[in-house]
Design an enzyme around this catalytic site. Structure first.
Site, short mmCIF file in Angstrom:
data_model
loop_
_atom_site.label_atom_id
_atom_site.label_comp_id
_atom_site.label_asym_id
_atom_site.label_seq_id
_atom_site.Cartn_x
_atom_site.Cartn_y
_atom_site.Cartn_z
N ARG A 27 2.30 -4.23 -4.22
CA ARG A 27 1.05 -3.48 -4.01
C ARG A 27 -0.17 -4.19 -4.58
O ARG A 27 -1.06 -3.55 -5.13
CB ARG A 27 1.14 -2.07 -4.62
CG ARG A 27 2.08 -1.13 -3.90
CD ARG A 27 1.38 -0.52 -2.70
NE ARG A 27 2.31 0.26 -1.89
CZ ARG A 27 2.41 1.58 -1.96
NH1 ARG A 27 1.63 2.27 -2.74
NH2 ARG A 27 3.29 2.21 -1.21
N ARG A 31 -5.65 0.34 -3.10
CA ARG A 31 -6.79 1.18 -3.49
C ARG A 31 -7.44 0.81 -4.82
O ARG A 31 -8.57 1.18 -5.08
CB ARG A 31 -6.36 2.64 -3.54
CG ARG A 31 -6.31 3.26 -2.16
CD ARG A 31 -5.73 4.65 -2.21
NE ARG A 31 -4.32 4.60 -2.58
CZ ARG A 31 -3.48 5.62 -2.44
NH1 ARG A 31 -3.91 6.76 -1.99
NH2 ARG A 31 -2.21 5.50 -2.78
O1 CP3 Z 1 2.41 -4.79 -1.66
C1 CP3 Z 1 1.43 -4.89 -0.94
O2 CP3 Z 1 0.28 -5.15 -1.37
C2 CP3 Z 1 1.63 -4.85 0.57
C3 CP3 Z 1 1.41 -3.58 1.16
C4 CP3 Z 1 2.41 -2.45 1.05
C5 CP3 Z 1 2.01 -1.11 1.24
N1 CP3 Z 1 3.13 -0.34 1.28
C6 CP3 Z 1 0.63 -0.68 1.42
C7 CP3 Z 1 0.29 0.73 1.24
C8 CP3 Z 1 3.80 -2.45 0.87
C9 CP3 Z 1 4.73 -3.60 0.56
C10 CP3 Z 1 4.24 -1.09 1.04
C11 CP3 Z 1 5.65 -0.68 1.01
C12 CP3 Z 1 5.98 0.75 0.93
N2 CP3 Z 1 5.41 1.79 1.61
C13 CP3 Z 1 7.04 1.27 0.18
C14 CP3 Z 1 8.02 0.45 -0.62
C15 CP3 Z 1 7.41 -0.06 -1.86
C16 CP3 Z 1 7.32 0.96 -2.95
O3 CP3 Z 1 6.19 1.24 -3.34
O4 CP3 Z 1 8.38 1.35 -3.40
C17 CP3 Z 1 7.08 2.67 0.38
C18 CP3 Z 1 8.04 3.65 -0.26
C19 CP3 Z 1 6.05 2.97 1.30
C20 CP3 Z 1 5.72 4.32 1.90
C21 CP3 Z 1 4.36 4.73 1.53
N3 CP3 Z 1 3.22 4.16 2.07
C22 CP3 Z 1 3.96 5.66 0.55
C23 CP3 Z 1 4.90 6.51 -0.28
C24 CP3 Z 1 2.55 5.62 0.49
C25 CP3 Z 1 1.67 6.31 -0.50
C26 CP3 Z 1 0.86 7.39 0.05
C27 CP3 Z 1 -0.24 7.72 -0.95
O5 CP3 Z 1 -1.15 8.40 -0.50
O6 CP3 Z 1 -0.21 7.27 -2.09
C28 CP3 Z 1 2.12 4.67 1.46
C29 CP3 Z 1 0.72 4.31 1.79
C30 CP3 Z 1 0.29 2.96 1.39
N4 CP3 Z 1 1.00 1.82 1.66
C31 CP3 Z 1 -0.93 2.60 0.75
C32 CP3 Z 1 -0.94 1.21 0.67
C33 CP3 Z 1 -2.04 0.33 0.14
C34 CP3 Z 1 -2.03 3.56 0.34
C35 CP3 Z 1 -2.80 3.86 1.59
C36 CP3 Z 1 -4.23 4.18 1.36
O7 CP3 Z 1 -4.49 5.37 1.11
O8 CP3 Z 1 -5.07 3.28 1.47
#
Ligand code: CP3
Length: 352
Positions: A27, A31
């Site tokens: 990540r 944000r």
């Molecule tokens: O690592 C990186 O910088 C690359 C981007 C990346 C994102 N998601 C961007 C993202 C990666 C590798 C992921 C993987 C991901 N997504 C996982 C596995 C990694 C982990 O954290 O265990 C999982 C479980 C997800 C599913 C997911 N996507 C969730 C639970 C959420 C959070 C929702 C929230 O509101 O917090 C996301 C959204 C997400 N994925 C964001 C980002 C930057 C936030 C989106 C935003 O509001 O801008």
């Protein structure tokens, strides 16, 4: 064959010596960066950002520019696959992902399409190619996908979960349906990751974020066999270079030997794993990635530097350590603290 100017990350994955310990962060784009929030606003919403290859590439490069990281990770999400399988994915502010059409019956699994990475998911290999162009071979690009089990949790629960009660009940009441889903997801993940490799991803990571919620026997039945199948289905080389595979199971400390035996080059460690113990258990077979608690980044830079020094010492100076966090950067992390972390890793691990 194109090599990156900075190939410390790829070398460490193959346990070759490097002038300093390479660092990237799960990540690392997101944000906590004001420049990310600006592009996200421009895109309208998060999925729109993932689906626009040029904007996704811009966001992929942002943390590399600001922090001087040794690898970039594609800006995307693991839920692109369930989205392309027509599960009705939405991101709800303050609640996270919601899937409006969860998968719970044999008919649901039967109807599920296996998405074609050249068609419905075309925007992902396109974002890989755009990110490679934007990086201009400064550092390698990592592609990724969720593990079949982790994707299945979202698809069966219909979103995030605390107890994983719906999918655990399905495992007890109708295991054939769950295995049918895991089998389809395995095929989808293999095609998806190979398409990323063919588009230019120089390493790939499998995020098994929810492996650790399983009991040991359930992990061996519902998660590990599909991880093995995914890993053995991936291309080992592309364009004349070897493509390392990284497996990160959060909560996987009890199964490190099994994870190392899946055939990956690198095992990612969460922050509860003892690096010295992990080194004794699997350090002769794979490189280790991790595992600073992301909450350390709330602390002042002096404390962060102290924790980096301790962790570098724990991992030791033998080749085969990729510095990372034990899970993703929290959104409320001060960017200057992340800058201090990367600077400290490079300075304190310098072997020149
Ligand atoms: O690592 C990186 O910088 C690359 C981007 C990346 C994102 N998601 C961007 C993202 C990666 C590798 C992921 C993987 C991901 N997504 C996982 C596995 C990694 C982990 O954290 O265990 C999982 C479980 C997800 C599913 C997911 N996507 C969730 C639970 C959420 C959070 C929702 C929230 O509101 O917090 C996301 C959204 C997400 N994925 C964001 C980002 C930057 C936030 C989106 C935003 O509001 O801008």
């Amino acid at each position: 064959m194109i090599r990156s100017a900075n190939d410390t990350f790829l070398r460490a994955c193959f346990r070759e010596p490097t002038p300093h310990t390479p660092v990237w962060l799960m990540r690392q784009a997101g944000r906590y960066l004001p420049e990310y929030r600006r592009v996200r606003e421009q895109a309208g919403d998060f999925l729109g950002l993932c689906q626009d290859p040029d904007l996704a590439a811009q966001v992929t490069v942002q943390p590399v520019d600001r922090l001087g990281l040794d690898a970039a990770i594609l800006f995307s999400d693991i839920l692109t696959i369930p989205d392309a399988m027509d599960c009705g994915l939405r991101f709800v502010e303050g609640q996270g992902p919601v899937l409006d059409r969860p998968i719970r019956s044999p008919g649901d699994v039967e109807r599920l399409p296996i998405p074609d990475p050249g068609a419905e998911l075309r925007y992902v290999p396109d974002a890989v190619a755009a990110s490679r162009r934007a990086l201009d071979n400064r550092v390698p690009l990592i592609g990724f996908a969720g593990s079949p089990w982790t994707l299945a949790t979202y698809m069966v629960e219909g979103g995030s979960s605390k107890t994983f009660g719906t999918i655990k009940r399905l495992a007890l009441e109708d295991p054939d349906t769950l295995h049918g889903l895991l089998d389809k997801l395995t095929r989808a993940v293999i095609a998806y990751l190979n398409a990323q490799i063919e588009a230019g991803a120089q390493a790939v990571q499998v995020f098994d974020t929810w492996g650790g919620v399983l009991a040991s026997r359930a992990f061996r039945e519902l998660d590990l066999p599909y991880l093995r199948r995914v890993i053995s289905g991936l291309r080992t080389t592309w364009d004349g270079t070897r493509v390392p595979k990284i497996l990160f199971t959060k909560g996987g400390n009890g199964w490190l030997e099994d994870l190392a035996d899946t055939g990956v080059e690198v095992v990612g460690l969460d922050w509860q794993t003892e690096p010295r113990q992990a080194g004794r258990r699997i350090g002769d077979r794979v490189a280790l990635q991790g595992n600073l608690d992301p909450a350390v980044l709330y602390g002042p830079p002096e404390r962060i530097e102290g924790e980096v020094a301790r962790l570098l010492d724990d991992f030791g100076s033998a080749p085969g350590h990729v510095f990372n966090l034990g899970h993703g950067v929290h959104p409320d992390t001060p960017p200057e603290h992340v800058e201090a972390l990367v600077e400290a890793v490079h300075r304190l691990s310098s072997r020149q």
